[in-house]
Design a protein around this motif. Structure first.
Motif, PDB file in Angstrom:
ATOM      1  N   TRP A 170     -11.671   8.487   3.438  1.00 35.43           N
ATOM      2  CA  TRP A 170     -12.406   7.073   3.318  1.00 35.43           C
ATOM      3  C   TRP A 170     -12.211   6.344   4.606  1.00 35.43           C
ATOM      4  CZ3 TRP A 170     -13.070   4.974  -1.715  1.00 35.43           C
ATOM      5  CH2 TRP A 170     -12.534   6.039  -2.500  1.00 35.43           C
ATOM      6  N   THR A 171     -13.375   5.388   4.921  1.00 36.75           N
ATOM      7  CA  THR A 171     -13.512   4.502   5.917  1.00 36.75           C
ATOM      8  C   THR A 171     -12.527   3.121   5.427  1.00 36.75           C
ATOM      9  OG1 THR A 171     -15.627   3.742   5.479  1.00 36.75           O
ATOM     10  CG2 THR A 171     -15.478   5.583   6.933  1.00 36.75           C
ATOM     11  N   VAL A 172     -11.754   2.740   6.334  1.00 34.23           N
ATOM     12  CA  VAL A 172     -11.198   1.382   5.311  1.00 34.23           C
ATOM     13  C   VAL A 172     -11.579   0.298   6.577  1.00 34.23           C
ATOM     14  CG1 VAL A 172      -8.753   0.436   4.839  1.00 34.23           C
ATOM     15  CG2 VAL A 172      -9.442   2.924   4.462  1.00 34.23           C
ATOM     16  N   ALA A 173     -11.920  -0.784   6.013  1.00 37.77           N
ATOM     17  CA  ALA A 173     -12.074  -2.346   7.025  1.00 37.77           C
ATOM     18  C   ALA A 173     -11.052  -3.058   6.474  1.00 37.77           C
ATOM     19  CB  ALA A 173     -13.307  -2.825   6.710  1.00 37.77           C
ATOM     20  N   LEU A 174     -10.207  -3.626   7.302  1.00 36.85           N
ATOM     21  CA  LEU A 174      -9.108  -4.749   7.069  1.00 36.85           C
ATOM     22  C   LEU A 174      -9.386  -5.999   7.576  1.00 36.85           C
ATOM     23  CD1 LEU A 174      -6.116  -2.177   7.637  1.00 36.85           C
ATOM     24  CD2 LEU A 174      -7.035  -2.842   5.542  1.00 36.85           C
ATOM     25  N   ALA A 175      -9.850  -7.137   6.947  1.00 36.87           N
ATOM     26  CA  ALA A 175     -10.318  -8.080   7.421  1.00 36.87           C
ATOM     27  C   ALA A 175      -9.351  -9.143   6.877  1.00 36.87           C
ATOM     28  CB  ALA A 175     -11.653  -8.645   6.945  1.00 36.87           C
ATOM     29  N   VAL A 183       1.088  -1.195   0.000  1.00 34.04           N
ATOM     30  CA  VAL A 183       0.200  -0.143   0.108  1.00 34.04           C
ATOM     31  C   VAL A 183       0.876   1.170   0.070  1.00 34.04           C
ATOM     32  CG1 VAL A 183      -1.711   1.338   1.207  1.00 34.04           C
ATOM     33  CG2 VAL A 183      -1.876  -1.113   1.115  1.00 34.04           C
ATOM     34  N   SER A 184       1.856   1.066   0.797  1.00 34.37           N
ATOM     35  CA  SER A 184       2.790   2.334   1.036  1.00 34.37           C
ATOM     36  C   SER A 184       3.652   2.861  -0.179  1.00 34.37           C
ATOM     37  CB  SER A 184       3.903   2.233   2.181  1.00 34.37           C
ATOM     38  OG  SER A 184       4.327   1.070   2.123  1.00 34.37           O
ATOM     39  N   GLN A 218      -0.639   8.446   5.121  1.00 32.74           N
ATOM     40  CA  GLN A 218      -1.766   7.469   5.703  1.00 32.74           C
ATOM     41  C   GLN A 218      -1.608   6.063   5.256  1.00 32.74           C
ATOM     42  OE1 GLN A 218      -4.275   8.151   7.690  1.00 32.74           O
ATOM     43  NE2 GLN A 218      -3.924  10.457   7.835  1.00 32.74           N
ATOM     44  N   ALA A 219      -0.858   5.988   4.098  1.00 32.14           N
ATOM     45  CA  ALA A 219      -0.666   4.689   3.489  1.00 32.14           C
ATOM     46  C   ALA A 219       0.272   3.849   4.447  1.00 32.14           C
ATOM     47  CB  ALA A 219       0.068   4.833   2.296  1.00 32.14           C
ATOM     48  N   ASP A 220       1.406   4.532   5.363  1.00 30.91           N
ATOM     49  CA  ASP A 220       1.897   3.856   6.214  1.00 30.91           C
ATOM     50  C   ASP A 220       1.034   3.465   7.588  1.00 30.91           C
ATOM     51  OD1 ASP A 220       4.540   4.245   4.835  1.00 30.91           O
ATOM     52  OD2 ASP A 220       4.682   6.025   5.583  1.00 30.91           O
ATOM     53  N   ARG A 221       0.281   4.348   7.753  1.00 32.99           N
ATOM     54  CA  ARG A 221      -0.732   4.084   8.690  1.00 32.99           C
ATOM     55  C   ARG A 221      -1.493   2.901   8.416  1.00 32.99           C
ATOM     56  NH1 ARG A 221      -5.900   6.972   9.753  1.00 32.99           N
ATOM     57  NH2 ARG A 221      -6.691   6.372  11.789  1.00 32.99           N
ATOM     58  N   THR A 222      -2.174   2.972   7.447  1.00 35.29           N
ATOM     59  CA  THR A 222      -2.809   1.691   6.939  1.00 35.29           C
ATOM     60  C   THR A 222      -2.245   0.353   6.981  1.00 35.29           C
ATOM     61  OG1 THR A 222      -3.930   3.165   5.174  1.00 35.29           O
ATOM     62  CG2 THR A 222      -4.151   0.570   5.045  1.00 35.29           C
ATOM     63  N   GLU A 223      -0.866   0.212   6.544  1.00 32.25           N
ATOM     64  CA  GLU A 223      -0.115  -0.914   6.724  1.00 32.25           C
ATOM     65  C   GLU A 223       0.274  -1.388   8.226  1.00 32.25           C
ATOM     66  OE1 GLU A 223       3.760  -0.865   4.586  1.00 32.25           O
ATOM     67  OE2 GLU A 223       2.862  -1.049   2.750  1.00 32.25           O
ATOM     68  N   ARG A 224       0.384  -0.563   8.798  1.00 33.75           N
ATOM     69  CA  ARG A 224       0.558  -0.813  10.571  1.00 33.75           C
ATOM     70  C   ARG A 224      -1.066  -1.652  10.829  1.00 33.75           C
ATOM     71  NH1 ARG A 224       2.612   4.604  10.812  1.00 33.75           N
ATOM     72  NH2 ARG A 224       0.724   5.287  11.659  1.00 33.75           N
ATOM     73  N   ARG A 276     -10.562  -8.008  12.659  1.00 35.62           N
ATOM     74  CA  ARG A 276     -10.718  -6.921  11.845  1.00 35.62           C
ATOM     75  C   ARG A 276     -10.234  -5.619  12.371  1.00 35.62           C
ATOM     76  NH1 ARG A 276     -16.521  -5.387   8.950  1.00 35.62           N
ATOM     77  NH2 ARG A 276     -16.308  -3.034   9.066  1.00 35.62           N
ATOM     78  N   GLN A 277      -9.596  -4.768  11.545  1.00 32.15           N
ATOM     79  CA  GLN A 277      -9.460  -3.418  12.017  1.00 32.15           C
ATOM     80  C   GLN A 277     -10.043  -2.560  10.944  1.00 32.15           C
ATOM     81  OE1 GLN A 277      -6.661  -2.994  14.548  1.00 32.15           O
ATOM     82  NE2 GLN A 277      -7.209  -5.310  14.549  1.00 32.15           N
ATOM     83  N   ASP A 278     -10.489  -1.401  11.783  1.00 36.05           N
ATOM     84  CA  ASP A 278     -11.069  -0.369  11.098  1.00 36.05           C
ATOM     85  C   ASP A 278     -10.460   1.111  11.131  1.00 36.05           C
ATOM     86  OD1 ASP A 278     -13.641  -1.404  10.025  1.00 36.05           O
ATOM     87  OD2 ASP A 278     -13.795  -2.021  12.277  1.00 36.05           O
ATOM     88  N   LEU A 279     -10.413   1.802  10.462  1.00 36.44           N
ATOM     89  CA  LEU A 279      -9.627   3.187  10.412  1.00 36.44           C
ATOM     90  C   LEU A 279     -10.570   4.242   9.420  1.00 36.44           C
ATOM     91  CD1 LEU A 279      -6.378   3.248   8.689  1.00 36.44           C
ATOM     92  CD2 LEU A 279      -7.516   1.360   8.773  1.00 36.44           C
ATOM     93  N   GLU A 280      -9.962   5.430   9.642  1.00 39.08           N
ATOM     94  CA  GLU A 280     -10.475   6.535   8.734  1.00 39.08           C
ATOM     95  C   GLU A 280      -9.228   7.124   8.095  1.00 39.08           C
ATOM     96  OE1 GLU A 280     -12.712  10.550   9.176  1.00 39.08           O
ATOM     97  OE2 GLU A 280     -14.367   8.864   9.473  1.00 39.08           O
ATOM     98  N   VAL A 281      -9.160   7.203   6.824  1.00 38.21           N
ATOM     99  CA  VAL A 281      -8.040   8.103   6.638  1.00 38.21           C
ATOM    100  C   VAL A 281      -8.592   9.133   5.552  1.00 38.21           C
ATOM    101  CG1 VAL A 281      -6.544   6.185   6.507  1.00 38.21           C
ATOM    102  CG2 VAL A 281      -7.966   6.358   4.305  1.00 38.21           C
ATOM    103  N   SER A 282      -7.845  10.328   5.367  1.00 35.09           N
ATOM    104  CA  SER A 282      -7.813  11.364   4.632  1.00 35.09           C
ATOM    105  C   SER A 282      -6.613  11.800   3.897  1.00 35.09           C
ATOM    106  CB  SER A 282      -8.193  12.632   5.455  1.00 35.09           C
ATOM    107  OG  SER A 282      -8.396  13.865   4.553  1.00 35.09           O
ATOM    108  N   LEU A 283      -6.766  11.614   2.285  1.00 33.13           N
ATOM    109  CA  LEU A 283      -5.649  11.711   1.505  1.00 33.13           C
ATOM    110  C   LEU A 283      -5.888  12.546   0.198  1.00 33.13           C
ATOM    111  CD1 LEU A 283      -4.522   8.324   0.463  1.00 33.13           C
ATOM    112  CD2 LEU A 283      -6.703   8.863   1.567  1.00 33.13           C
TER     113      LEU A 283
END
Length: 809
Positions: A218-223, A175-176, A183-189, A200-207
Motif C-alpha cells: 500500500w501507498t499511504v498518505a497522512l494529511a 492503527v497499531s 508496519q502499523a507501528d511505522r505508520t503511527e510514527r 503531509r507524510q507519504d510511505l509505502e507499507v507491505s503487510l
C-alpha cells in the motif's frame, strides 16, 4: 450570415428528464478576434440572450466592466484561464460569475476559446454534513480519520472491507491496535510526524492483513486536518492498494536481472545454473533444470515433443534452503520421469503448466518415486510450475519451479514470468550447445590439420606446444609446421589466421597446405610469403564478406651445413634467439605487411647461427593478453628463455607456465628449435671443371667418399646419379660447377652450376639416344629436384637409408 460553432455537450434534442442537465452550464465559443461563434441554451438561461442576438458579434459587448484586470496580456500563451468576470444581462443588470476558459482549435486549425460558467447552482449545498459524510463513507479510496491522539474517528466502507472490521469495532483504537504488524507501528510514527510538523507524510507499507491470501503493498498518505483558524484537529489516512503494480515492478526487475545474469558465458551448465539462481527466491523456493540427454550429441535432438516417461539429466538446481536439501537427483545424473509427472506432462504438452500438489498427485508420486514423494511431504511442496526449455524449434529440456515456503500458489502472471526468463535461458543454452559443438568440430579439424608428430630430421632439435583459446573466445587459426627440405635443410613455419571458429580453422588448413606446396618448390622465405599473400588475397576476394580472410606468418629456413638461417615475416611477432653464450634477444627482422593486403614487398634476413642456438617462434596469443601489456610479455619470454635448460620440452613448459593463465583468451602456438650442424665428416665437396672428361673424375671421387663412409652398397646408384647430374651441368649449364655429397638421414647428391635453367624429365622415344637419365634418377632415388640460388641453381637427388645405416650425428 454568421456561422454558429458547435458547443461540446450541447444537445438541443435532450430531454429535460435526462440525468445530466446540459443546460445547467453556460457555454460560448469566441474566436481569436473576439467574435462569438457559439452560444448554448445554458448561456441563454444565464444571460437571457438568444443565439441569434449574440453569434457573429463581439464578445466584449457582454462584459459589464470591460476586460477583467487579472486577464493575462496574451491569452494564446495559456491553455486555460479562470477568474471572475462581470457580465451584462439582457435586461441590463450586471451579473458576476466564475468563468473558465479553454484554448482549443476549430476545424480549420484556428485558435478559439470555449467559455464556461455555471448557469444553475448545485442541488447539494457544501454545508450539507450528511451528504459529505455519505461521500466520505462511500469513497472508493481506502480512508480513515484519526484525532490528535491517533484514535480512529471515522472509517469509510473500503477501509472496513480491507481491514475486515466494521467502523464500530475500530472506533477509538489506534492503527497499531487495529492491525497487529510492525508496519502499523511505522505508520503511527509517520502520523505523529504529520501532527508535529503540519506537513503531509507519504510511505509505502507491505503487510499480510487478516482475511487476505497474500501480502499486500500500500501507498499511504497522512494529511493533517485543520480547523478554519488553522488548528490541527486530526490526521486523514488515505491508502491505495499497489500490490499489482508492486508485483509488476518485481517481475520487470526479475526479467531485467535475468537479461543481465543469464547467458554470461557460452557454457551450457553454467547458463542453466544462472537460470536457477535468478529464479530463487524471487519466483520460486526450489528450482531444477533438466535437459534431454539427446542434446549432448553432435546432431540436433529429434523434433516434436517427447511423450511417455522421459529421461532427463539434472544440470542445475537452487533452493532458498542452504544445501538444497529438497534435491533427490544430483547434478549430472540421468533420471526417469513418469508420464504423469509434471516434467513429462509439460514436455508432452509443449507449453508451461501449473499444478497444485494435491493428495491424489502425492499418491501417484509415492507409487512411482517414493523418495521424491517423501521430500515433497517433508518440505511442504504445494505448487509447481514447469516450463519447457525451447529454442529455435528444438526442445532442450524443462525448468521446474516449486513453492514450499512461499504460501501463495503460482498464478498466471507467474507462469508468464517463468516463461519469459526460461525462454531467455533456453536461447542462451542453445547458443552454448551450438558453440560447444562448433568448437569441438573446430578443434577436431584443427587437430587433424596440425602436425600429428614432428618429422624426423637432423638439422634441429624441436619441441612444440599448441593451446586452443578458452571456450568463450572460440578456437582460432594459429598453426605451426616443420618441413624437411632438400640438402638436409629444414623450414619452420608459424602463422595466425584472423578470427575464430570453423572458418578460421579451415583457412588455416588451406594456408598450411599452400606453405608446404610452396616450400616443396624451394622458394626463398620472402618469395614464399609473396605467393602466400597472393593466395590470401584471392581467398578474401571469394569470401562472403570482403576482407574477412587475413593472416600473419613467419617462415624460416635453416641449413645445418652452412649454419645459416634465412627468415622473413608477414605482420608476425619477431622470433627470439638464445645463443650458447647466454645472450638472449629478439631478431631484427623487417616486418612485412600481414597476408592479404597485396602488392607489398617482404624482406628476408640471413643469419649465421652458432650450433646449439635456440630459436623461439610463437603467435601473439603468447605475449599479448588483456592481463598484460605486449612489451611486458616479450620481456618475460626473454627471461624464461635465458633460464632455460638443455631440455626443449621443459623450456616449452616453463614458457607457458610463466606467460599464460589457465584458459588463454587466444590461441597459442609455440615452436622451439635448437640448431645442429653437419661437420666436415658428413659433407664432401669437389669443384668440377666444365669438361666432359671431368665426369669420370667426379664418379671416382664420389665412390671413394662412399667407401670412407662405409656405404659401398650405394656406389652403383650414386655413380649413375653423379654421372647424369654432372654431365647435364657440363653440357647445358655454365660454371662454376660443384659436386657435393651429404651423409645425413639420407645420402644426398647435389650438383650446383651458374645457370638458372632448371632441368625437367621427358619421355624418350624409342630411337632417342638421350632423355633417359633423369628418368633413371627418379626411379632409383627417393626424390630429386632443383632449387634456385643467388648465383644459379642446385640439382639434388636423395637415396634413403635403412634405419641401421643412419649416421651418428
Amino acid at each position: 450570415m454568421a456561422r454558429s460553432a458547435s458547443v461540446p455537450g450541447e444537445d438541443r434534442g435532450a430531454s429535460p428528464r435526462d440525468l445530466v442537465d446540459e443546460a445547467g452550464t453556460a457555454k460560448a465559443v469566441v474566436d481569436e478576434r473576439g467574435i462569438v461563434r457559439g452560444w448554448s441554451e445554458g448561456a441563454r438561461r444565464l444571460l437571457g440572450y438568444r443565439d441569434s442576438e449574440v453569434v457573429g458579434r463581439s464578445g466584449a459587448a457582454l462584459l459589464a466592466d470591460g476586460i477583467p484586470p487579472d486577464l493575462p496580456g496574451s491569452l494564446h500563451s495559456l491553455p486555460r484561464w479562470s477568474g471572475r468576470a462581470t457580465l451584462l444581462h439582457r435586461e441590463g443588470r450586471p451579473l458576476t460569475v466564475n468563468l473558465l476558459a479553454h484554448l482549443r482549435q476549430d476545424g480549420d486549425g484556428h485558435d478559439e476559446w470555449l467559455l464556461l460558467a455555471a448557469a444553475t447552482p448545485p442541488r447539494v449545498s457544501p454545508d450539507d454534513d450528511g451528504f459529505l459524510r455519505r461521500s466520505f463513507t462511500q469513497s472508493t479510496c481506502t480512508t480513515a480519520l484519526y484525532d490528535t491522539r491517533l484514535r480512529l474517528v471515522m472509517a469509510n466502507a473500503d477501509m472496513e472491507r480491507v481491514i475486515g472490521l466494521p467502523e464500530e469495532a475500530m472506533r477509538g483504537l489506534r492503527v497499531s491496535e487495529i492491525v497487529h504488524h510492525p508496519q502499523a507501528d511505522r505508520t503511527e510514527r509517520h502520523m505523529r510526524r504529520a501532527l508535529e510538523t503540519g506537513r503531509r507524510q507519504d510511505l509505502e507499507v507491505s503487510l499480510h492483513l487478516a482475511g487476505h491470501e497474500r501480502a499486500t503493498v500500500w501507498t499511504v498518505a497522512l494529511a493533517p486536518v485543520r480547523t478554519a483558524d488553522g488548528r490541527i484537529q486530526g490526521v486523514l489516512l488515505s491508502a491505495h492498494d499497489m500490490t499489482e503494480q508492486h508485483l509488476s515492478r518485481q517481475r520487470l526487475a526479475l526479467v531485467n536481472e535475468a537479461s543481465r545474469r543469464i547467458g554470461s558465458t557460452l557454457d551450457l551448465v553454467r547458463t542453466a545454473q544462472e537460470l536457477a539462481d535468478v529464479a530463487v527466491p524471487q519466483l520460486a523456493d526450489f528450482v531444477t533444470v533438466d535437459l534431454l540427454p539427446s542434446i549432448e550429441g553432435d546432431a540436433d535432438p529429434p523434433s516434436g515433443a517427447p511423450r511417455g516417461p522421459v529421461r532427463l539429466r539434472r544440470v542445475a538446481h537452487q533452493s532458498v534452503l542452504e544445501g538444497c536439501p529438497e534435491t533427490v537427483v544430483p547434478n549430472g545424473t540421468v533420471a526417469v520421469y513418469p508420464h504423469r509427472s509434471t516434467a513429462a506432462e509439460c514436455l508432452a504438452a509443449g507449453r508451461p503448466l501449473i499444478q497444485r500438489v494435491t493428495a491424489e498427485a502425492m499418491e501417484y508420486v509415492l507409487r512411482q518415486t517414493p523418495e521424491r514423494a517423501e521430500r515433497m511431504r517433508r518440505f511442504g511442496f504445494h505448487s509447481v510450475l514447469a516450463v519447457p526449455l525451447r529454442a529455435r524449434g528444438i526442445t532442450l529440456g524443462v525448468a521446474t519451479f516449486s513453492r514450499h515456503r512461499t504460501p501463495e500458489p503460482f498464478e498466471q502472471d507467474d507462469l508468464l514470468l517463468g516463461q519469459e526468463i526460461t525462454e531467455r535461458a533456453a536461447l542462451s543454452m542453445d547458443n552454448a550447445r551450438r558453440f560447444t559443438r562448433e568448437r569441438t568440430t573446430s578443434l577436431t579439424l584443427q587437430s587433424s590439420l596440425l602436425p600429428q608428430r614432428l618429422p624426423e630430421q637432423s638439422a634441429l632439435d624441436i619441441a612444440s606446444r599448441y593451446l586452443p583459446a578458452s571456450a568463450q573466445a572460440g578456437v582460432g587459426g594459429d598453426w605451426f609446421d616443420v618441413i624437411p627440405l632438400s640438402g638436409a635443410r629444414v623450414a619452420l613455419v608459424v602463422g595466425d589466421v584472423v578470427g575464430h571458429g570453423i572458418q578460421a580453422s579451415a583457412t588455416m588448413g588451406r594456408l598450411r597446405t599452400a606453405v608446404r606446396t610452396l616450400a616443396d618448390v624451394d622458394l626463398p622465405p620472402d618469395e614464399l610469403l609473396t605467393h602466400l599473400d597472393d593466395l590470401v588475397t584471392h581467398l578474401a576476394a571469394g569470401a562472403d564478406t570482403a576482407g574477412e580472410v587475413g593472416a600473419t606468418c613467419l617462415y624460416a629456413v635453416y641449413d645445418p651445413v652452412s649454419r645459416r638461417c634465412s627468415l622473413a615475416r608477414a605482420g608476425h611477432p619477431v622470433p627470439a634467439l638464445a645463443t650458447p653464450g647466454g645472450a638472449v634477444e629478439f631478431l631484427d627482422i623487417p616486418v612485412g605487411p600481414p597476408l592479404g593486403l597485396g602488392n607489398l614487398p617482404f624482406e628476408a634476413v640471413d643469419l649465421e647461427l652458432p650450433e646449439g642456438s635456440v630459436l623461439a617462434l610463437y603467435t601473439d596469443g603468447l605475449v599479448d593478453s588483456r592481463f598484460r601489456d605486449i612489451d611486458d610479455g616479450m620481456d618475460t619470454l626473454l627471461q624464461v628463455l635465458g633460464r632455460s635448460g638443455s631440455s626443449l620440452e621443459s623450456t616449452c613448459e616453463a614458457v607457458l607456465r610463466a606467460m599464460l593463465p589457465d584458459r588463454p583468451a587466444d590461441d597459442v602456438a609455440l615452436l622451439v628449435a635448437r640448431t645442429r650442424a653437419l661437420d666436415a665428416a658428413h659433407v664432401a665437396t669437389w669443384e668440377v671443371p666444365p669438361d666432359t672428361a671431368a665426369v669420370a673424375a667426379a664418379r671416382k671421387n664420389a665412390c671413394r667418399q662412399l667407401a670412407d663412409w662405409g656405404l659401398d652398397e650405394y656406389v652403383f646408384v650414386t655413380e649413375l646419379v653423379v654421372s647424369e647430374l654432372v654431365t647435364n651441368a657440363v653440357r647445358h649449364a655454365r660454371p662454376p660447377i660443384e659436386l657435393r655429397l651429404i651423409y645425413d638421414r639420407a645420402l644426398i647428391c647435389e650438383v650446383s652450376d651458374g645457370s638458372t635453367t632448371a632441368p625437367h624429365m621427358r619421355r624418350a622415344r624409342t630411337y632417342d639416344e638421350g632423355g633417359r637419365g633423369l628418368l633413371l634418377v627418379a626411379q632409383l632415388c627417393q626424390g630429386w629436384g632443383a632449387r634456385q640460388t643467388p648465383n644459379g641453381k642446385i640439382i639434388w637427388a636423395e637415396q634413403a637409408f635403412p634405419e641401421a645405416a643412419l649416421p651418428d650425428t
